[in-house]
Design a protein around this motif. Structure first.
Motif, PDB file in Angstrom:
ATOM      1  N   LEU A  76       2.838  79.638  54.695  1.00  0.00           N
ATOM      2  CA  LEU A  76       1.864  80.649  54.291  1.00  0.00           C
ATOM      3  C   LEU A  76       2.391  82.082  54.423  1.00  0.00           C
ATOM      4  CD1 LEU A  76      -1.617  79.429  55.603  1.00  0.00           C
ATOM      5  CD2 LEU A  76      -0.855  79.699  53.241  1.00  0.00           C
ATOM      6  N   ARG A  77       3.630  82.241  54.818  1.00  0.00           N
ATOM      7  CA  ARG A  77       4.178  83.596  54.951  1.00  0.00           C
ATOM      8  C   ARG A  77       4.194  84.286  53.595  1.00  0.00           C
ATOM      9  NH1 ARG A  77       8.691  81.899  59.316  1.00  0.00           N
ATOM     10  NH2 ARG A  77       7.240  81.915  61.063  1.00  0.00           N
ATOM     11  N   PHE A  78       4.066  85.584  53.630  1.00  0.00           N
ATOM     12  CA  PHE A  78       4.080  86.351  52.390  1.00  0.00           C
ATOM     13  C   PHE A  78       5.463  86.333  51.750  1.00  0.00           C
ATOM     14  CE2 PHE A  78       0.488  88.333  54.661  1.00  0.00           C
ATOM     15  CZ  PHE A  78      -0.501  88.132  53.707  1.00  0.00           C
ATOM     16  N   ILE A  79       6.486  86.310  52.571  1.00  0.00           N
ATOM     17  CA  ILE A  79       7.854  86.323  52.077  1.00  0.00           C
ATOM     18  C   ILE A  79       8.500  84.976  52.395  1.00  0.00           C
ATOM     19  CG2 ILE A  79      10.111  87.437  52.236  1.00  0.00           C
ATOM     20  CD1 ILE A  79       8.543  89.984  53.157  1.00  0.00           C
ATOM     21  N   ILE A  80       8.809  84.230  51.337  1.00  0.00           N
ATOM     22  CA  ILE A  80       9.489  82.943  51.462  1.00  0.00           C
ATOM     23  C   ILE A  80      10.877  83.148  50.859  1.00  0.00           C
ATOM     24  CG2 ILE A  80       9.444  80.480  50.901  1.00  0.00           C
ATOM     25  CD1 ILE A  80       6.990  81.252  52.498  1.00  0.00           C
ATOM     26  N   ASN A  81      11.882  83.231  51.699  1.00  0.00           N
ATOM     27  CA  ASN A  81      13.235  83.587  51.246  1.00  0.00           C
ATOM     28  C   ASN A  81      13.808  82.665  50.180  1.00  0.00           C
ATOM     29  OD1 ASN A  81      13.458  85.897  52.853  1.00  0.00           O
ATOM     30  ND2 ASN A  81      14.071  84.689  54.619  1.00  0.00           N
ATOM     31  N   ASN A  82      13.443  81.399  50.192  1.00  0.00           N
ATOM     32  CA  ASN A  82      14.016  80.472  49.214  1.00  0.00           C
ATOM     33  C   ASN A  82      13.065  80.152  48.059  1.00  0.00           C
ATOM     34  OD1 ASN A  82      12.221  78.946  50.641  1.00  0.00           O
ATOM     35  ND2 ASN A  82      13.659  77.314  51.172  1.00  0.00           N
ATOM     36  N   ASP A  83      12.006  80.939  47.888  1.00  0.00           N
ATOM     37  CA  ASP A  83      11.065  80.744  46.784  1.00  0.00           C
ATOM     38  C   ASP A  83      10.621  82.111  46.262  1.00  0.00           C
ATOM     39  OD1 ASP A  83       9.115  79.977  44.954  1.00  0.00           O
ATOM     40  OD2 ASP A  83       8.245  78.450  46.278  1.00  0.00           O
TER      41      ASP A  83
END
Length: 192
Positions: free
Chosen positions: A151-158
């Motif tokens: 649920l994080r706002f920043i998903i490094n791999n997406d």
């Protein structure tokens, strides 16, 4: 004002102590037929119990998310709000599917109707209440992202999901800024 002790504090003294934004928001954060109970200790406190702090912090948190996204995933994310909105307009918002995200989007969607109703009824407290509720949902989603990484706002791999969530954050930031401007309260990009 203390009736029994016979002492009082002027509004100028309160503004000097806590600032114009806090006084203005707290004056509007009550129904016009309700008794004004201005709790100086609550207004100074930097917590959820201080509505003006909580709403302004929501706006600042949104800008913090943009700064982090720029550093981690999207260095091309514009700092200018207008350019950022245009850049985010191509986001795949259909990727936002978690019930918490959908609730936040629904809250954003009622903003124009709430403004109209507040204006028609001459009840500015509705705007202040709405902003507090919006900020509460936004902070709750941020907190859930700390506990649930998906649920994080920043998903490094997406990048697509991150961009969709940034578009949602932009919606929150825009509505908080708009509502605070209507109330005559500043919307800071950073709070320390």
């Amino acid at each position: 004002m203390g009736k029994r002790a016979g002492n009082f504090v002027t509004l100028r003294d309160v503004v000097d102590e806590v600032g114009q934004d806090a006084v203005r928001f707290m004056m509007l954060y009550r129904k016009n037929d309700a008794v004004l109970d201005f709790d100086l200790a609550k207004v100074i406190e930097q917590s959820r119990d201080n509505p003006v702090f909580y709403v302004q912090y929501g706006h600042a948190r949104g800008h913090s998310i943009f700064r982090n996204a720029r550093a981690e995933v999207f260095p091309e994310l514009p700092e200018d709000a207008g350019k950022r909105i245009a850049w985010l307009s191509e986001s795949a918002v259909e990727r936002l599917s978690d019930p918490v995200e959908l609730d936040l989007l629904k809250r954003l969607a009622i903003y124009p109707r709430m403004l109209e109703a507040a204006a028609s009824a001459h009840e500015p407290h509705r705007i202040a209440f709405y902003l507090y509720d919006l900020a509460s949902e936004f902070h709750a989603l941020w907190t859930k992202g700390r506990d649930l990484p998906y649920l994080r706002f920043i998903i490094n791999n997406d990048a697509d999901l991150t961009k969709a969530r940034l578009a949602m954050v932009q919606g929150v930031v825009s509505v908080l800024a708009s509502g605070l401007a209507i109330l005559g309260v500043h919307a800071p990009d950073e709070m320390r």
